[in-house]
Each structure stands twice: as C-alpha cells, then as structure tokens.
Write a protein that holds these residues in place. Structure first.
Motif, PDB file in Angstrom:
ATOM      1  N   GLY A  70       0.890  -1.242   0.026  1.00  0.00           N
ATOM      2  CA  GLY A  70       0.042  -0.047   0.187  1.00  0.00           C
ATOM      3  C   GLY A  70       0.649   1.175   0.108  1.00  0.00           C
ATOM      4  O   GLY A  70       0.631   2.131  -0.726  1.00  0.00           O
ATOM      5  N   ALA A  71       2.181   1.285   0.744  1.00  0.00           N
ATOM      6  CA  ALA A  71       2.913   2.429   0.755  1.00  0.00           C
ATOM      7  C   ALA A  71       3.409   2.618  -0.580  1.00  0.00           C
ATOM      8  O   ALA A  71       3.429   3.750  -1.221  1.00  0.00           O
ATOM      9  N   VAL A  72       3.832   1.585  -1.300  1.00  0.00           N
ATOM     10  CA  VAL A  72       4.600   1.798  -2.661  1.00  0.00           C
ATOM     11  C   VAL A  72       3.508   2.109  -3.531  1.00  0.00           C
ATOM     12  O   VAL A  72       3.809   3.024  -4.495  1.00  0.00           O
ATOM     13  N   ASP A  73       2.325   1.524  -3.717  1.00  0.00           N
ATOM     14  CA  ASP A  73       1.093   1.747  -4.592  1.00  0.00           C
ATOM     15  C   ASP A  73       1.022   3.327  -4.580  1.00  0.00           C
ATOM     16  O   ASP A  73       0.529   3.921  -5.741  1.00  0.00           O
ATOM     17  N   SER A  74       0.758   3.555  -3.296  1.00  0.00           N
ATOM     18  CA  SER A  74       0.448   5.067  -2.987  1.00  0.00           C
ATOM     19  C   SER A  74       1.216   6.084  -3.809  1.00  0.00           C
ATOM     20  O   SER A  74       1.003   7.310  -4.115  1.00  0.00           O
ATOM     21  N   LEU A  75       2.689   5.766  -3.439  1.00  0.00           N
ATOM     22  CA  LEU A  75       3.578   6.763  -4.207  1.00  0.00           C
ATOM     23  C   LEU A  75       3.408   6.829  -5.629  1.00  0.00           C
ATOM     24  O   LEU A  75       3.138   7.944  -6.326  1.00  0.00           O
ATOM     25  N   ARG A  76       3.014   5.738  -6.152  1.00  0.00           N
ATOM     26  CA  ARG A  76       3.035   5.751  -7.640  1.00  0.00           C
ATOM     27  C   ARG A  76       1.754   6.446  -8.099  1.00  0.00           C
ATOM     28  O   ARG A  76       1.364   7.026  -9.016  1.00  0.00           O
ATOM     29  N   ARG A  77       0.338   5.963  -7.103  1.00  0.00           N
ATOM     30  CA  ARG A  77      -0.627   6.498  -7.548  1.00  0.00           C
ATOM     31  C   ARG A  77      -0.922   8.123  -7.476  1.00  0.00           C
ATOM     32  O   ARG A  77      -1.536   8.816  -8.422  1.00  0.00           O
ATOM     33  N   PHE A  78      -0.319   8.578  -6.543  1.00  0.00           N
ATOM     34  CA  PHE A  78      -0.225   9.937  -6.239  1.00  0.00           C
ATOM     35  C   PHE A  78       0.686  10.819  -6.742  1.00  0.00           C
ATOM     36  O   PHE A  78       0.772  11.842  -6.935  1.00  0.00           O
ATOM     37  N   VAL A 129       3.796  11.696  -5.872  1.00  0.00           N
ATOM     38  CA  VAL A 129       4.367  12.534  -5.215  1.00  0.00           C
ATOM     39  C   VAL A 129       4.875  12.138  -3.701  1.00  0.00           C
ATOM     40  O   VAL A 129       3.906  11.251  -3.293  1.00  0.00           O
ATOM     41  N   LEU A 130       5.801  12.375  -3.122  1.00  0.00           N
ATOM     42  CA  LEU A 130       6.028  11.778  -1.401  1.00  0.00           C
ATOM     43  C   LEU A 130       5.442  12.728  -0.605  1.00  0.00           C
ATOM     44  O   LEU A 130       4.665  12.249   0.141  1.00  0.00           O
ATOM     45  N   ASP A 131       5.626  14.019  -0.675  1.00  0.00           N
ATOM     46  CA  ASP A 131       5.252  14.967   0.198  1.00  0.00           C
ATOM     47  C   ASP A 131       5.033  16.162  -0.537  1.00  0.00           C
ATOM     48  O   ASP A 131       6.206  16.915  -0.628  1.00  0.00           O
ATOM     49  N   HIS A 132       3.944  16.710  -0.788  1.00  0.00           N
ATOM     50  CA  HIS A 132       3.755  18.062  -1.344  1.00  0.00           C
ATOM     51  C   HIS A 132       4.014  19.143  -0.242  1.00  0.00           C
ATOM     52  O   HIS A 132       2.862  19.314   0.420  1.00  0.00           O
ATOM     53  N   CYS A 133       4.864  19.656  -0.275  1.00  0.00           N
ATOM     54  CA  CYS A 133       5.436  20.340   0.969  1.00  0.00           C
ATOM     55  C   CYS A 133       4.852  21.685   1.115  1.00  0.00           C
ATOM     56  O   CYS A 133       5.701  22.740   0.727  1.00  0.00           O
ATOM     57  N   ILE A 134       3.678  21.715   1.585  1.00  0.00           N
ATOM     58  CA  ILE A 134       3.149  23.350   1.575  1.00  0.00           C
ATOM     59  C   ILE A 134       1.962  22.912   2.562  1.00  0.00           C
ATOM     60  O   ILE A 134       1.335  21.964   2.770  1.00  0.00           O
ATOM     61  N   PRO A 135       1.579  23.929   3.397  1.00  0.00           N
ATOM     62  CA  PRO A 135       0.537  23.946   4.519  1.00  0.00           C
ATOM     63  C   PRO A 135      -0.727  23.531   3.732  1.00  0.00           C
ATOM     64  O   PRO A 135      -1.077  23.976   2.696  1.00  0.00           O
ATOM     65  N   ARG A 136      -1.418  22.516   4.278  1.00  0.00           N
ATOM     66  CA  ARG A 136      -2.697  21.882   3.509  1.00  0.00           C
ATOM     67  C   ARG A 136      -3.899  22.983   3.603  1.00  0.00           C
ATOM     68  O   ARG A 136      -4.750  23.056   2.571  1.00  0.00           O
ATOM     69  N   THR A 137      -3.617  23.981   4.611  1.00  0.00           N
ATOM     70  CA  THR A 137      -4.708  25.124   4.425  1.00  0.00           C
ATOM     71  C   THR A 137      -4.825  25.911   3.241  1.00  0.00           C
ATOM     72  O   THR A 137      -5.782  26.679   2.956  1.00  0.00           O
ATOM     73  N   ARG A 138      -3.416  25.688   2.376  1.00  0.00           N
ATOM     74  CA  ARG A 138      -3.252  26.601   1.352  1.00  0.00           C
ATOM     75  C   ARG A 138      -3.312  25.799  -0.045  1.00  0.00           C
ATOM     76  O   ARG A 138      -4.230  26.084  -0.981  1.00  0.00           O
ATOM     77  N   LYS A 150       3.403  16.902   7.457  1.00  0.00           N
ATOM     78  CA  LYS A 150       2.088  16.149   7.413  1.00  0.00           C
ATOM     79  C   LYS A 150       2.517  14.785   7.088  1.00  0.00           C
ATOM     80  O   LYS A 150       3.640  14.279   6.692  1.00  0.00           O
ATOM     81  N   MET A 151       1.456  14.011   7.103  1.00  0.00           N
ATOM     82  CA  MET A 151       1.863  12.402   6.728  1.00  0.00           C
ATOM     83  C   MET A 151       2.102  12.513   5.293  1.00  0.00           C
ATOM     84  O   MET A 151       1.302  13.042   4.358  1.00  0.00           O
ATOM     85  N   ASN A 152       3.158  11.872   4.738  1.00  0.00           N
ATOM     86  CA  ASN A 152       3.551  11.859   3.376  1.00  0.00           C
ATOM     87  C   ASN A 152       2.471  10.678   2.542  1.00  0.00           C
ATOM     88  O   ASN A 152       1.979   9.719   3.242  1.00  0.00           O
ATOM     89  N   ALA A 153       2.794  10.547   1.504  1.00  0.00           N
ATOM     90  CA  ALA A 153       2.004   9.591   0.554  1.00  0.00           C
ATOM     91  C   ALA A 153       2.250   8.283   0.973  1.00  0.00           C
ATOM     92  O   ALA A 153       1.275   7.248   0.882  1.00  0.00           O
ATOM     93  N   ALA A 154       3.303   7.671   1.204  1.00  0.00           N
ATOM     94  CA  ALA A 154       3.843   6.411   1.504  1.00  0.00           C
ATOM     95  C   ALA A 154       3.130   6.038   3.019  1.00  0.00           C
ATOM     96  O   ALA A 154       2.498   4.857   2.824  1.00  0.00           O
ATOM     97  N   ALA A 155       3.263   6.955   3.770  1.00  0.00           N
ATOM     98  CA  ALA A 155       2.482   6.528   5.083  1.00  0.00           C
ATOM     99  C   ALA A 155       0.876   6.448   5.079  1.00  0.00           C
ATOM    100  O   ALA A 155       0.384   5.725   5.668  1.00  0.00           O
ATOM    101  N   VAL A 156       0.568   7.464   4.143  1.00  0.00           N
ATOM    102  CA  VAL A 156      -0.905   7.328   3.991  1.00  0.00           C
ATOM    103  C   VAL A 156      -1.521   6.062   3.274  1.00  0.00           C
ATOM    104  O   VAL A 156      -2.495   5.508   3.631  1.00  0.00           O
ATOM    105  N   GLY A 157      -0.627   5.625   2.064  1.00  0.00           N
ATOM    106  CA  GLY A 157      -0.733   4.435   1.605  1.00  0.00           C
ATOM    107  C   GLY A 157      -0.903   3.112   2.291  1.00  0.00           C
ATOM    108  O   GLY A 157      -1.651   2.427   2.381  1.00  0.00           O
ATOM    109  N   ALA A 158      -0.024   3.263   3.368  1.00  0.00           N
ATOM    110  CA  ALA A 158       0.268   2.127   4.453  1.00  0.00           C
ATOM    111  C   ALA A 158      -1.263   2.027   5.223  1.00  0.00           C
ATOM    112  O   ALA A 158      -1.635   1.002   5.557  1.00  0.00           O
TER     113      ALA A 158
END
Length: 413
Positions: free
Chosen positions: A76-84, A86-95, A292-300
């Motif tokens: 799930g961690a690996v697949d998430s990186l490929r699906r999204f 990006v590892l971490d879109h480094c900007i506050p999510r409020t923006r 924030k949580m990066n895509a790999a952590a989210v996929g896992a």
C-alpha cells in the motif's frame, strides 16, 4: 561592561530538565554501555540480525498485530507513491493540498465512526490541540483548568508550559477521580489530560470519567495510542469501545504507527462543526505547518484500514489475546489478567540493566525502564506481546526472565 551579568534561575514550574537529565541519563548510559540500548540490526522474518552475528527477537516493539510487516501494508505504501505521484507536497494543507490526506481521513472516519484529522505524529497533534483547548477555542469557549495526569505520556506533559500561558495548569495523581471531582466543583470547567491506554500497562477509568463528564461537563483529552487496533471491534481502541460520552466533551488522539502498523496519527472528534476542522488546521501549531503524513504513510494506513474491515483483524486480535494469556500463565506481573499487551516485569534499580543484558544474550530484547520513565523503586523490563510471536518464543523468554530474577506465575510474593 562592568559588573556581573545576570544569571537566570529557572522556575521549574512545569518541567525540570536538570532533574530529568541528571537522574535519567545515568541509567541510559548504563543501558548503552551494557549493550541494551542503541542497538542496530537488520530485521528479517521477525528476527534482528546484528553485524557481530548476534540474533534476537524484539519483545519491546509496539506493532501489536505485526501489521507493519504485512505485505498488503507495505504494498500500500509503494502503490500510493505511484498513484499520487508525489512523496510529500511540501506546503501547508490550508493553502494547497492533493487528495491524499482527504482520502485517508474519509476512510478512517468511516472505520472509527468519527471525524478524523490526520497529523504527522501524536506528539505534533497534542502539541497543537492542547493549547487550543486551554484557550477555550477547542471546546465551549470556556478556558478550562488543565489537569494533567501524573503518568500522562511525555508528549502530553511537554505541553504544560504552553497551556499555562492560556489558563491554569495542575498535575494530579494517577487516575485520581476524587481530585478531579473537587476541581470540577471549584472551576467553571475542567479538562483532564490522560492516556487512554498507558505506555506501561493499563487503561484509564473511562466509564468513571464519563460520569464526571455528564455531571460537570468535564472535557477529557485521551491519548489512546497503545490500544488502537489491538482492542475493540474494527480496532477502534479502548476509549471508543467503553466511553458513553462520544461528543465534543471527548477528544482522542491515537497513533497509526503502533497497532495500526502504518505511520502518522488520527485525531478523533465527535460533535464538532466543520469550522472546527479549519480552526485546527490553521492554528494547532504543527498541524498548520507543511509537515504532514506523506503519501507512503497514507498508502500504508489505507491498506491497514482495509485489513481492519475484514475477519483478518479478528484473527490477529485473537492471536494477540492468546499470547497475552500464555505469558500470564508463565510469569507474574501486576498487569496479569488484563487484555493489555504490555507487561512490566519487576526488577530493582540495581539489577534491571544486568537482567536486560542477560535476556539479550539469550536472544531476546526487553527494554529496561527506570526513573524517571517510571517512579523510583519500580524499575523493570518492559515486554510487549504481539500476534506474530510464537508460543515457543514466549515460553523461552519467560524461562530466561525467571533465571534473571522474575517471579513465575503462581509463586507468592
């Protein structure tokens, strides 16, 4: 420049690093010198392999269901990186944000029956949320007396100075319900900060606290990290399994790293409007930064959430309970008989590091804990039971622990 420069005298009202480092560091140094801290190795099929050839089974790891090594979680961690992409879109999510966190929060919200906001860690979540509670912005607008349980995890206790800039802060004895009720009679509102599941074994008196919540409108902030996944239907944890007060008076944070086997943290809210989410995202300290949580952590976490919806979770919880029962049948601890997966094997301050070293040489790791991690005179070896441990491993460990000074089950003190 003439005269002496001014030296600062600390107040030590809410923390004391002189005491913390001065007392605790000696034990840490002793642990490292004896080879039971600072260990480095490679993990293969549940066994650690060190560079010198020594192998051991780690009995002090918080992945109670062994989901952190589950093939679906890793995929799930690996697949998430490929699906999204990006590892971490480094900007506050409020923006600006991608859908990655929203997808996870929707999944976890359905799984746990709550409004979920993610965070990079439980420490970050508590650091951000507790000062907002102290100022009344997360709650009913009233600045509450912040009552921290004496045994509350350090990630909670470290917020005392910040909360004290917003309201009054006190510390109470462990699970002192009489003190809490006295404070509820005295102050307009009280917030009790406590672990729902302790890092050294045991649960909070959730039902008794709910009675105080109903009687006095008390707010309770739980860190239920050690019971998430390991306890309750669909792994909802001890607090949500037992508290009848699941509304704006109960706020829970729980890591997705331990039993859940992924990474990051879930903030579980009930009864708050959508505007509260925006308030937290904008003003809850680290939750408003670009960390924030990066895509790999989210996929896992997404993969683990799917396992939580299947019968496999029930089987894993059953294996964990069986291993806990086996350990309790062989060794005597204060936690014996509890469904909690942590056991503290009593040792003296003088013998705990040597005992840990002896156990390690036999092929097992149990972490020595001592003051200030625990109260003076209550040192011991911390053992964490997991679903993936074999009966043979647990039986062998208990035999070694007895040789190191532990008391077998059924032997009177």
């Amino acid at each position: 420049m003439t005269g002496e420069r001014k030296r600062i005298t600390p107040t030590h009202r809410y923390r004391n690093n002189d005491k913390l480092v001065g007392v605790g560091n000696a034990f840490w140094n002793s642990s490292e010198e004896h080879g039971v801290a600072g260990i480095v190795g490679d993990l293969t099929d549940g066994v650690f392999h060190m560079a010198d050839g020594h192998e051991f089974v780690n009995f002090t790891v918080c992945s109670y269901l062994d989901l952190d090594t589950h093939p679906k979680v890793i995929d799930g961690a690996v697949d998430s990186l490929r699906r999204f992409g990006v590892l971490d879109h480094c900007i506050p999510r409020t923006r600006v944000q991608t859908r990655v966190l929203l997808e996870l929060e929707e999944s976890l919200g359905e799984l746990f029956g709550a409004t979920v906001i993610s965070a990079i860690s439980t420490a970050a979540a508590s650091t951000g949320l507790l000062p907002l509670i102290a100022s009344g912005h997360l709650g009913d607008g009233t600045r509450p007396l912040m009552v921290f349980d004496k045994n509350a995890h350090v990630s909670l206790g470290n917020t005392k100075p910040t909360c004290a800039d917003e309201t009054e802060v006190v510390t109470c004895r462990h699970h002192d319900l009489d003190f809490l009720e006295d404070m509820c009679r005295t102050y307009e509102r009280v917030c009790y900060v406590v672990d729902g599941s302790d890092s050294l074994g045991g649960y909070a008196p959730v039902e008794e606290l709910a009675a105080l919540q109903d009687k006095y409108n008390m707010l309770v902030f739980y860190d239920d990290s050690h019971s998430l996944s390991a306890y309750g239907e669909r792994g909802i944890g001890y607090v949500r399994s037992h508290s009848p007060v699941l509304d704006e008076r109960t706020i829970t944070v729980a890591t997705l790293t331990k039993g859940f086997g992924a990474g990051g943290t879930a903030i579980l809210l009930d009864g708050y409007p959508h505007a509260t989410r925006r308030l937290i995202e904008r003003f809850a300290g680290p939750l408003g930064y670009s960390q924030k949580m990066n895509a790999a952590a989210v996929g896992a976490a997404l993969a683990s959430a799917e396992i939580h919806r299947t019968e496999e979770l029930d089987r894993l919880q059953g294996k964990l309970r069986a291993n806990i029962a086996l350990f309790d049948s062989l060794l005597q601890t204060e936690q014996a008989g509890s469904t909690y997966p942590i056991r503290l094997v009593p040792m003296s301050d003088d013998t705990v590091v040597d005992a840990a070293q002896r156990v390690f040489r036999a092929g097992f790791y149990t972490s020595p804990v001592f003051f200030p991690i625990v109260a003076r005179g209550t040192a011991g070896l911390r053992v964490m039971l997991r679903a993936g441990q074999s009966a043979e491993q647990i039986t062998r460990l208990c035999a070694v622990l007895v040789e190191a000074g532990a008391r077998p089950a059924g032997i009177a003190a």
